[in-house]
Design a protein around this motif. Structure first.
Motif, mmCIF file in Angstrom:
data_model
loop_
_atom_site.group_PDB
_atom_site.id
_atom_site.type_symbol
_atom_site.label_atom_id
_atom_site.label_comp_id
_atom_site.label_asym_id
_atom_site.label_seq_id
_atom_site.Cartn_x
_atom_site.Cartn_y
_atom_site.Cartn_z
ATOM 1 N N ALA A 407 0.835 -1.210 0.000
ATOM 2 C CA ALA A 407 0.000 0.000 0.000
ATOM 3 C C ALA A 407 0.865 1.254 0.000
ATOM 4 C CB ALA A 407 -0.929 -0.002 1.213
ATOM 5 N N SER A 408 0.382 2.307 -0.656
ATOM 6 C CA SER A 408 1.171 3.546 -0.754
ATOM 7 C C SER A 408 1.394 4.191 0.602
ATOM 8 C CB SER A 408 0.482 4.535 -1.706
ATOM 9 O OG SER A 408 -0.819 4.850 -1.229
ATOM 10 N N SER A 409 0.495 3.957 1.555
ATOM 11 C CA SER A 409 0.676 4.473 2.920
ATOM 12 C C SER A 409 1.193 3.405 3.870
ATOM 13 C CB SER A 409 -0.640 5.047 3.463
ATOM 14 O OG SER A 409 -0.831 6.381 3.040
ATOM 15 N N GLY A 410 1.578 2.249 3.329
ATOM 16 C CA GLY A 410 2.130 1.184 4.165
ATOM 17 C C GLY A 410 3.560 1.483 4.555
ATOM 18 N N ILE A 411 4.035 0.821 5.588
ATOM 19 C CA ILE A 411 5.365 1.112 6.120
ATOM 20 C C ILE A 411 6.471 0.842 5.103
ATOM 21 C CG2 ILE A 411 5.648 -1.178 7.175
ATOM 22 C CD1 ILE A 411 6.855 2.200 8.631
ATOM 23 N N VAL A 412 6.307 -0.170 4.231
ATOM 24 C CA VAL A 412 7.341 -0.480 3.250
ATOM 25 C C VAL A 412 7.469 0.667 2.244
ATOM 26 C CG1 VAL A 412 8.163 -2.126 1.520
ATOM 27 C CG2 VAL A 412 6.856 -2.953 3.496
ATOM 28 N N SER A 413 6.337 1.158 1.746
ATOM 29 C CA SER A 413 6.359 2.280 0.803
ATOM 30 C C SER A 413 6.886 3.549 1.460
ATOM 31 C CB SER A 413 4.954 2.528 0.239
ATOM 32 O OG SER A 413 4.550 1.468 -0.596
ATOM 33 N N LEU A 414 6.546 3.770 2.725
ATOM 34 C CA LEU A 414 7.036 4.963 3.427
ATOM 35 C C LEU A 414 8.551 4.914 3.582
ATOM 36 C CD1 LEU A 414 4.358 5.487 6.240
ATOM 37 C CD2 LEU A 414 4.439 6.501 3.966
ATOM 38 N N CYS A 415 9.076 3.737 3.907
ATOM 39 C CA CYS A 415 10.534 3.578 4.022
ATOM 40 C C CYS A 415 11.206 3.847 2.678
ATOM 41 C CB CYS A 415 10.882 2.164 4.502
ATOM 42 S SG CYS A 415 10.446 1.818 6.209
ATOM 43 N N LEU A 416 10.628 3.292 1.618
ATOM 44 C CA LEU A 416 11.198 3.470 0.280
ATOM 45 C C LEU A 416 11.122 4.925 -0.153
ATOM 46 C CD1 LEU A 416 12.477 1.989 -2.109
ATOM 47 C CD2 LEU A 416 10.165 1.582 -2.996
ATOM 48 N N LEU A 417 9.993 5.587 0.135
ATOM 49 C CA LEU A 417 9.848 7.012 -0.206
ATOM 50 C C LEU A 417 10.896 7.843 0.516
ATOM 51 C CD1 LEU A 417 8.335 9.428 -1.447
ATOM 52 C CD2 LEU A 417 6.736 9.320 0.497
ATOM 53 N N PHE A 418 11.082 7.572 1.798
ATOM 54 C CA PHE A 418 12.100 8.284 2.591
ATOM 55 C C PHE A 418 13.482 8.117 1.969
ATOM 56 C CE2 PHE A 418 15.394 7.457 5.851
ATOM 57 C CZ PHE A 418 15.579 8.750 6.311
ATOM 58 N N GLU A 419 13.853 6.870 1.651
ATOM 59 C CA GLU A 419 15.189 6.627 1.077
ATOM 60 C C GLU A 419 15.340 7.261 -0.302
ATOM 61 O OE1 GLU A 419 17.048 2.725 3.192
ATOM 62 O OE2 GLU A 419 15.964 2.355 1.314
ATOM 63 N N ARG A 420 14.309 7.156 -1.128
ATOM 64 C CA ARG A 420 14.395 7.718 -2.477
ATOM 65 C C ARG A 420 14.541 9.241 -2.435
ATOM 66 N NH1 ARG A 420 11.826 4.014 -6.206
ATOM 67 N NH2 ARG A 420 13.105 2.119 -5.994
ATOM 68 N N LEU A 421 13.794 9.898 -1.547
ATOM 69 C CA LEU A 421 13.882 11.359 -1.442
ATOM 70 C C LEU A 421 15.281 11.791 -1.008
ATOM 71 C CD1 LEU A 421 10.445 12.251 0.226
ATOM 72 C CD2 LEU A 421 11.129 12.676 -2.139
ATOM 73 N N LEU A 422 15.833 11.084 -0.035
ATOM 74 C CA LEU A 422 17.187 11.422 0.418
ATOM 75 C C LEU A 422 18.221 11.151 -0.660
ATOM 76 C CD1 LEU A 422 17.837 10.388 4.137
ATOM 77 C CD2 LEU A 422 17.666 12.656 3.147
#
Length: 526
Positions: A407-422
């Motif tokens: 899910a886009s608001s799931g913890i896996v996607s949130l972790c990936l979004l955080f890493e990709r942004l950085l």
């Protein structure tokens, strides 16, 4: 694939099925019957007159809010032949990982029960029931011996499971960008980049008025806030969930926040909701569960040691103990990738072992779980109201922070979004921390799992949660985590170990959420 008309028909049918038989349905039906006795209702215009009555008396708006809530929580439309498990989570490797994690948690819980000689559930003796009932509002003064109990798991345990996720059908060597290997998350999920986030969160733009910003160059803060409060009062007067949600994207005024959040979540706290809470309370008094000790332990380890939340210790026990008994929470497993755990108990009548959901709500608490409730204690001082808002927040958002899904608001996607942004916007910092053995996600994960509860000062945390509700997404949590690293980048470039990086980011209590989010989203070069 279904065409638009078919999709609409299926959605309407789902909504009708969900609402038929609900308390709201019976109330509207009763009101419609009663209005037939009014002289202004004409038989030849019966349908139109009844509809006009329901609209003028506010029932139509209540129905709209109920429909709006259902649209937020129901499963996305899929192929008619899709299985229930596929609807909950379409990726097989995610389902497998979640099932494995659930077995591990349940094994840990059962092992604790065996080792300590503490049953999963027992009927309290009459004297103990009376004692608990008498001290219900003073449970924080009780000091049970919790030294033998330990949390079933902590966020760092869950992180290792998330980091270990791999799609067996994906060849990572085909990734276009070598930076994708820098992070800990190695699964091919789509997450938004800065341009997409700017479009999605346009109301957070630098020129827009915001609560939580003191120095807006275009609008005097007092003038903006006065006008904004007036608009908020009109939104509450209209009792429109959709309007309240749109309004909260720019923040909720302190005096209106409790009512606005309840309206967004359609948490109305009717007499039957108060009765439901009292029934759960009776269940707590009658039966002692092993998870009760885990809840006590968690509150003692977290909220009781927090300068903001220690005063709410009694509320936290009341809400969380009732929550553990609430079988209505099981409803959210229809759209949660997780499956409620079961355990065997002795049948009363035939002494046969039978499987039941354990705990009754299907949610085993972990270290830090009570921090999902703690900030809400600032908004609601009526236990039943606090309870109903928390339950809605959990079943709409917080469950996604400790279950494995795509899910886009799931913890896996949130972790990936955080890493990709950085990686995209601070590659030098990301690479430096990685070389120092201080992978950014190892520091930020605890913030993500708790949606920053216990890390930000409460007023700033509530501004963040305003936006979670306003945008119906947990993405702002991941964006803020990246923004925190950007804000402390200069100091982080000098660290030489994970411990020193953690020291730089140990205290977030002075940070201001909205300036960080705005600058990172709208002042970052793309």
């Amino acid at each position: 694939m279904m065409d638009e008309n078919t999709e609409l028909s299926v959605t309407i049918a789902r909504l009708v099925q969900r609402l038929t038989g609900s308390h709201l349905h019976s109330q509207i039906e009763q009101q419609a019957k009663e209005c037939l006795h009014q002289p202004e209702i004409k038989l030849e215009y019966l349908k139109e007159d009844v509809r006009s009555f329901l609209k003028s008396s506010g029932w139509e708006r209540k129905l709209q809010n109920a429909v709006y809530r259902e649209l937020h929580i129901q499963l996305p439309l899929s192929h008619p032949g899709a299985t229930a498990e596929h609807l909950k989570e379409p990726l097989a490797y995610m389902r497998k990982a979640q099932a494995s994690w659930e077995r591990r948690i349940l094994k840990s819980l059962n092992s604790m029960s065996t080792e300590l000689g503490v049953p999963l559930a027992r009927l309290r003796p009459a004297a103990e029931q009376q004692e608990l009932a008498n001290k219900w509002n003073e449970m924080g003064t009780d000091e049970p011996d919790l030294s033998r109990f330990r949390p079933v798991y902590a966020p760092k345990d869950f992180l290792e499971v998330v980091v270990g996720l791999r799609n067996p059908n994906h060849n990572s060597s085909e990734d276009i960008c070598a930076r994708s290997h820098w992070g800990l998350i190695q699964v091919p999920l789509h997450v938004n980049d800065i341009p997409q986030l700017r479009r999605a969160y346009s109301e957070l733009g630098l020129a827009a008025g915001q609560l939580g910003i003191d120095d807006n160059a275009h609008i005097h803060p007092d003038a903006f806030e006065n006008d904004y409060v007036d608009i908020g009062k009109k939104v509450l007067a209209e009792q429109d969930s959709a309007a309240a949600q749109q309004y909260s994207r720019q923040g909720c005024p302190t005096g209106l926040r409790a009512d606005l959040w309840a309206l967004i979540l359609n948490s109305v706290n009717h007499p039957q909701d108060v009765l439901h809470y009292e029934q759960l309370k009776a269940g707590v008094i009658q039966h002692d569960l092993l998870v009760d000790s885990l809840i006590y332990k968690d509150v003692k380890l977290t909220a009781s040691n927090d300068d903001y939340y220690f005063v709410f210790e009694d509320f936290l026990y009341q809400v969380l103990l009732c929550f553990s008994r609430d079988a209505a929470v099981l409803e959210h497993f229809k759209y949660n990738s997780a499956t409620p755990p079961k355990s065997s108990v002795q049948g009363k009548e035939d002494d046969v072992q039978r499987d039941v959901f354990y705990p009754p709500n299907g949610v085993i608490p972990f270290h830090g779980f009570s921090m999902y409730v703690a900030p809400l204690c600032f908004l609601y001082n009526e236990p039943s109201k606090l309870y109903s808002v928390f339950r809605e927040m959990y079943t709409r958002y917080f469950f996604r922070l400790h279950s494995i899904s795509s899910a886009s608001s799931g913890i896996v996607s949130l972790c990936l979004l955080f890493e990709r942004l950085l990686q995209a916007h601070l590659p030098q910092l990301f690479y430096h921390l990685r070389q120092m053995g201080a992978q950014p996600l190892r520091i930020a994960f605890k913030w993500l799992v708790r949606a920053f509860s216990g890390y930000l000062c409460t007023d700033q945390l509530l501004f963040l949660w305003d936006r979670i509700l306003g945008y119906d997404s947990l993405e702002p949590v991941a964006v803020l985590a990246a923004a925190v690293f950007a804000f402390r980048a200069e100091n982080l470039m000098e660290v030489t170990s994970l411990a020193s990086a953690e020291a730089v980011l140990a205290d977030l209590s002075t940070l201001r959420v909205m300036p960080l989010l705005q600058i990172f989203l709208f002042a970052t070069a793309v």
